[in-house]
Scaffold this motif. Structure first.
Motif, PDB file in Angstrom:
ATOM      1  N   LEU A   1      64.741 -29.411 -29.362  1.00 10.89           N
ATOM      2  CA  LEU A   1      63.621 -29.691 -28.175  1.00 10.89           C
ATOM      3  C   LEU A   1      64.096 -31.114 -27.833  1.00 10.89           C
ATOM      4  O   LEU A   1      63.808 -32.160 -28.603  1.00 10.89           O
ATOM      5  CB  LEU A   1      62.407 -29.616 -28.779  1.00 10.89           C
TER       6      LEU A   1
ATOM      7  N   GLU B   1      60.345 -35.407 -25.465  1.00  8.96           N
ATOM      8  CA  GLU B   1      59.511 -35.877 -26.523  1.00  8.96           C
ATOM      9  C   GLU B   1      58.010 -35.120 -26.544  1.00  8.96           C
ATOM     10  O   GLU B   1      57.594 -34.689 -27.302  1.00  8.96           O
ATOM     11  CB  GLU B   1      59.091 -37.390 -26.233  1.00  8.96           C
TER      12      GLU B   1
ATOM     13  N   ARG C   1      58.640 -31.584 -28.241  1.00  4.68           N
ATOM     14  CA  ARG C   1      58.092 -31.870 -29.599  1.00  4.68           C
ATOM     15  C   ARG C   1      56.832 -31.990 -30.243  1.00  4.68           C
ATOM     16  O   ARG C   1      56.467 -31.547 -31.159  1.00  4.68           O
ATOM     17  CB  ARG C   1      59.209 -33.080 -29.988  1.00  4.68           C
TER      18      ARG C   1
ATOM     19  N   ASN D   1      55.029 -29.566 -32.727  1.00  2.00           N
ATOM     20  CA  ASN D   1      54.356 -29.777 -33.742  1.00  2.00           C
ATOM     21  C   ASN D   1      52.833 -29.154 -33.755  1.00  2.00           C
ATOM     22  O   ASN D   1      52.451 -28.839 -34.913  1.00  2.00           O
ATOM     23  CB  ASN D   1      53.965 -31.520 -33.842  1.00  2.00           C
TER      24      ASN D   1
ATOM     25  N   TYR E   1      61.003 -21.182 -28.051  1.00  3.77           N
ATOM     26  CA  TYR E   1      60.595 -21.844 -29.722  1.00  3.77           C
ATOM     27  C   TYR E   1      59.901 -21.021 -30.378  1.00  3.77           C
ATOM     28  O   TYR E   1      59.938 -20.675 -31.351  1.00  3.77           O
ATOM     29  CB  TYR E   1      59.970 -23.381 -29.264  1.00  3.77           C
TER      30      TYR E   1
ATOM     31  N   ARG F   1      59.822 -35.649 -36.022  1.00  7.35           N
ATOM     32  CA  ARG F   1      60.712 -34.333 -35.849  1.00  7.35           C
ATOM     33  C   ARG F   1      62.194 -34.996 -36.300  1.00  7.35           C
ATOM     34  O   ARG F   1      62.502 -36.165 -36.212  1.00  7.35           O
ATOM     35  CB  ARG F   1      60.675 -33.507 -34.725  1.00  7.35           C
TER      36      ARG F   1
ATOM     37  N   GLU G   1      63.842 -38.396 -34.902  1.00  7.00           N
ATOM     38  CA  GLU G   1      62.759 -39.226 -34.344  1.00  7.00           C
ATOM     39  C   GLU G   1      62.404 -40.391 -35.259  1.00  7.00           C
ATOM     40  O   GLU G   1      62.621 -40.237 -36.381  1.00  7.00           O
ATOM     41  CB  GLU G   1      61.417 -38.683 -33.972  1.00  7.00           C
TER      42      GLU G   1
END
Length: 247
Positions: free
Chosen positions: A20, A23, A26, A30, A57, A211, A214
């Motif tokens: 991914l 930002e 992601r 989460n 995803y 993730r 990061e």
């Protein structure tokens, strides 16, 4: 990379749907990862598909999920079908419609997950920003379901506060997931909102985790901190939106 009018809209890794790039995507992932039992299939409604990054995803991380994508741009849907085709067994159906109409026509209590990531240019469709729309989303969710909204906003986050106010008036559990600098009003960017009709349903402890690749976690705002964030802000109604169009 999908670009619309030279603005990056989606990134897809055809070999690795778990890659991914953006930002905010992601952050959404989460939240999705915290839902129900890990890897369990979901009944999901996506309002806005782009290049289908998030549906891919979900199909990859939760095999057997039943997903519907509402995309108002038929030319975009054809482009994705031709250039970035979905796997035949992904369980993803694309329907050409607008998000508001699709939600209003949906049966009640059927979705584990609704994601709003629909944009006209740089703005959410206005009819998807009202308290009435949020109530329709809540009606479509199963008990314990989750509504996720991607909000693009500028410093002071006035639009985000209005959206949070609508969620808090409708849902029992609401939080924000975003980069710290964004929440402090330092830059233009994306804020992810999550809401559930069931009190205490949001598993916020894992939502802000970094993730792979990061450096720092996101900040999750909930409870008293969210009270302070939204203090004095009221949701916007369909009637108020219509009044804005009057001469």
């Amino acid at each position: 990379m999908l670009l619309i009018e030279d603005v990056a809209q989606s990134y897809v890794d055809m070999d690795d749907p778990a890659h991914l790039e953006f930002e905010y995507v992601r952050r959404v992932a989460n939240v999705i990862d915290t839902l129900a039992t890990p890897h369990a299939p979901l009944r999901a409604l996506h309002l806005g598909g782009g290049a289908m990054t998030l549906p891919r995803y979900v199909a990859h991380t939760r095999p057997g999920s039943d997903q519907t994508v509402i995309e108002r741009d038929s030319a975009l849907a054809l482009l994705i079908h031709r250039e970035l085709p979905l796997p035949a067994d992904a369980g993803i159906e694309i329907r050409i419609n607008d998000g508001r109409s699709a939600v209003e026509a949906s049966p009640g209590g059927i979705y584990d997950l609704v994601i709003a990531d629909a944009y006209e240019g740089a703005a959410m469709p206005r009819d998807m920003t009202s308290i009435e729309f949020v109530r329709q989303v809540a009606r479509s969710l199963a008990p314990g379901g989750t509504y996720i909204v991607n909000v693009t906003d500028v410093p002071i986050l006035a639009f985000t506060r209005v959206q949070v106010a609508a969620l808090r008036e409708t849902f029992a559990d609401v939080c924000i997931v975003a980069e710290v600098g964004m929440l402090r009003g330092r830059r233009f960017g994306n804020v992810v909102l999550a809401a559930s009709p069931q009190a205490g349903a949001l598993r916020t402890a894992a939502m802000g985790r970094p993730r792979p690749g990061e450096a720092a976690p996101a900040r999750v705002v909930r409870g008293e901190a969210l009270d302070e964030f939204v203090s004095g802000t009221q949701p916007i109604s369909d009637a108020a939106l219509r009044a804005m169009d009057l001469p």
